[in-house]
Design an enzyme around this catalytic site. Structure first.
Site, PDB file in Angstrom:
ATOM      1  N   HIS A 115       2.322   1.520  -0.222  1.00 35.36           N
ATOM      2  CA  HIS A 115       2.822   2.068   1.036  1.00 35.36           C
ATOM      3  C   HIS A 115       2.809   1.008   2.132  1.00 35.36           C
ATOM      4  CE1 HIS A 115       3.298   4.781   4.446  1.00 35.36           C
ATOM      5  NE2 HIS A 115       2.202   4.272   4.969  1.00 35.36           N
ATOM      6  N   TYR A 174      -3.313   6.538  -7.500  1.00 33.24           N
ATOM      7  CA  TYR A 174      -2.519   7.760  -7.490  1.00 33.24           C
ATOM      8  C   TYR A 174      -1.114   7.612  -8.074  1.00 33.24           C
ATOM      9  CZ  TYR A 174      -0.482   5.668  -3.237  1.00 33.24           C
ATOM     10  OH  TYR A 174       0.132   4.830  -2.338  1.00 33.24           O
ATOM     11  N   ARG A 209       9.139   4.537  -5.051  1.00 29.18           N
ATOM     12  CA  ARG A 209       8.398   3.451  -4.414  1.00 29.18           C
ATOM     13  C   ARG A 209       7.670   2.618  -5.460  1.00 29.18           C
ATOM     14  NH1 ARG A 209       3.754   5.332  -1.001  1.00 29.18           N
ATOM     15  NH2 ARG A 209       2.486   4.247  -2.533  1.00 29.18           N
TER      16      ARG A 209
END
Length: 355
Positions: A259, A268, A255
């Site tokens: 998100h 993160y 990714r």
């Protein structure tokens, strides 16, 4: 024919890099098929990029980004027939466009407008599923129903790597395996369940390994290789139609976007890895492949992008031209016998909205 990369745990791929890794081809795909896949990917990419802009302008709500997932969606859908059913999650919100769904319909869904819902029978595309993995049993049930009726149609359910940790995934996959339902379980493993890395949610070496627990085959494919995705899905669909039951496809990517528009991944995610993966993003890789094959030139690439841009421009105009929804829709069909308070609640809502 897809080749297997042993160093990457049996990851199948077709598209090379134009240098050290040679290109392959997929049997049965002609030039028009290759270009149709390209058009689909460009349309999805344009939709995704414009939707992020629309969100920043306050024209749609929180949006789940799928940049670099286009190869998984376009490649797998192209392996289906029109009678096959698609069960998307929120990451595949625009997949209906590949079945002829109007752009305005999908954009209206993100705007929370009633015109953003559709009759699934019109496109054989189920409603977009936001809860994680709850649509997997639905897809398994529909596929089993098709089998009981003696129909050749199958179903495909899309979900992320995080969904494989949910009970609904287990129930749907187990049921499909036992009933030999004609189902393709398509996992877009971008290695992040929001902020949870894959290593923190499973001890399995690969997600495809989970298939053994349901007595079905598991396949790993490069999720950024549209041709490998198509070939793997075509094989799974053929198996389903032959009565041999479901297949789990693990399409591996990374990714490179948040998100969703409400997420800040800087806390993160590995930012250096993100930049590296952006250099290998799926649309650019496929475009370079088509150019090496002599199928794509500058003029065709530009016209394809222009068509997608026009479709998005017209789609947002149509979505925003919809009249405001009647707030009474929030109260209708909620109860068989609506409580008396609904009338006063609706009146208060209309007052707040200035109606």
């Amino acid at each position: 024919m897809a080749e297997v990369l042993p160093a990457e745990r049996d990851l199948r791929r077709v598209i090379g890099d134009g240098e050290a890794v040679p290109d392959g081809e997929v049997e049965g795909l002609e030039e028009r098929d290759l270009l149709e896949l390209y058009r689909s990917m460009v349309l999805l990419r344009t939709y995704d990029e414009r939707s992020v802009v629309f969100h920043s302008q306050g024209r749609i709500g929180t949006y789940a980004i799928f940049w670099n997932h286009e190869a998984m969606q376009a490649g797998s859908v192209y392996a289906l027939k029109r009678e096959d059913w698609i069960f998307p999650s929120y990451r595949e919100s625009a997949i209906g466009l590949l079945r002829g769904m109007p752009v305005s319909t999908v954009l209206s869904w993100w705007r929370g407008h009633p015109s953003g819902w559709w009759n699934p029978l019109d496109y054989n595309v189920a409603s977009i599923c936001v809860p994680i993995a709850t649509h997997v049993p639905h897809a398994a049930g529909l596929a089993w129903g098709k089998k009981l009726r003696g129909e050749r149609a199958c179903a495909i359910a899309y979900f992320g790597d995080g969904a494989t940790s949910e009970g609904a995934f287990h129930e749907g996959a187990n049921f499909a395996g036992v009933m030999r339902a004609p189902l393709v379980l398509f996992c877009n493993n971008n290695q992040w369940a929001i902020s949870t890395p894959l290593s923190a949610q499973t001890a399995a070496d690969t997600l495809a390994d989970k298939a053994a627990g349901y007595g079905i085959p598991g396949v790993r494919v490069d999720g950024c290789d549209v041709l490998a995705v198509f070939e793997a899905t075509r094989d799974a669909v053929a198996r389903a139609r032959a009565g041999d039951g479901p297949t789990l496809i693990e399409a591996v990517s990374y990714r490179v976007a948040p998100h969703a528009t409400a997420d800040d991944p800087s806390a993160y995610i590995d930012l250096e890895r993100v930049e590296e993966e952006k250099e290998r993003e799926c649309l650019g890789r496929y475009e370079a492949y088509l150019r090496r094959m002599g199928v794509l030139n500058d003029e065709l690439a530009e016209s394809t992008r222009a068509e997608a841009t026009v479709a998005l421009r017209e789609g947002i105009a149509a979505a925003e031209a919809e009249p405001p929804a009647d707030p009474a829709l929030l109260f209708e069909h909620a109860y068989v016998a609506p409580p008396e308070s609904f009338q006063s609640d609706l009146a208060e809502l209309r007052r707040i909205l200035g109606e």
